[in-house]
Design a protein around this motif. Structure first.
Motif, mmCIF file in Angstrom:
data_model
loop_
_atom_site.group_PDB
_atom_site.id
_atom_site.type_symbol
_atom_site.label_atom_id
_atom_site.label_comp_id
_atom_site.label_asym_id
_atom_site.label_seq_id
_atom_site.Cartn_x
_atom_site.Cartn_y
_atom_site.Cartn_z
ATOM 1 N N TYR A 31 0.837 -1.285 -0.056
ATOM 2 C CA TYR A 31 0.081 -0.068 -0.037
ATOM 3 C C TYR A 31 0.813 1.029 -0.032
ATOM 4 O O TYR A 31 0.545 2.277 -0.645
ATOM 5 C CB TYR A 31 -0.885 -0.099 1.150
ATOM 6 N N ARG A 32 2.057 1.232 0.660
ATOM 7 C CA ARG A 32 3.014 2.595 0.528
ATOM 8 C C ARG A 32 3.279 2.596 -0.864
ATOM 9 O O ARG A 32 3.423 3.787 -1.258
ATOM 10 C CB ARG A 32 4.216 2.261 1.461
ATOM 11 N N ARG A 35 0.480 3.987 -3.031
ATOM 12 C CA ARG A 35 0.387 5.631 -2.692
ATOM 13 C C ARG A 35 1.292 6.522 -3.398
ATOM 14 O O ARG A 35 1.152 7.432 -4.036
ATOM 15 C CB ARG A 35 0.420 5.567 -1.155
ATOM 16 N N SER A 36 2.672 5.881 -3.489
ATOM 17 C CA SER A 36 3.618 6.576 -4.211
ATOM 18 C C SER A 36 3.610 6.279 -5.633
ATOM 19 O O SER A 36 4.637 6.891 -6.299
ATOM 20 C CB SER A 36 5.182 6.225 -3.616
ATOM 21 N N ALA A 41 -2.263 -0.151 -8.543
ATOM 22 C CA ALA A 41 -3.190 0.357 -7.696
ATOM 23 C C ALA A 41 -4.021 -1.103 -8.032
ATOM 24 O O ALA A 41 -4.581 -1.680 -9.229
ATOM 25 C CB ALA A 41 -3.808 1.409 -8.152
#
Length: 74
Positions: A31-32, A35-36, A41
């Motif tokens: 998930y990190r 997000r980056s 996704a």
């Protein structure tokens, strides 16, 4: 779970445990990276369910391997 597009290409969907097993990444790291923008996704399947397109995970891994190999040659 497999989905078919109009072009008859079949795309599998992977749930989080499958993505973790395939990549060796933890849930929080996946998930990190999402997000980056460094990881594909997930696709929402419902209110509380998500999955990743298998092809995108395979392509992500292939890019990582190619990056490693390019550094080894240089």
């Amino acid at each position: 779970m497999r989905q078919t597009t109009s072009a008859n290409a079949v795309y599998g969907l992977l749930r989080l445990p499958q993505v973790q097993a395939s990549t060796g990444l933890s849930r929080s790291e996946i998930y990190r990276r999402v997000r980056s923008g460094d990881f594909p996704a997930p696709v929402k399947l419902g209110e509380r369910a998500s999955a990743w397109v298998e092809r995108e995970i395979v392509e992500w891994a292939a890019r990582r391997i190619a990056e490693r190999d390019a550094k080894a040659v240089a």
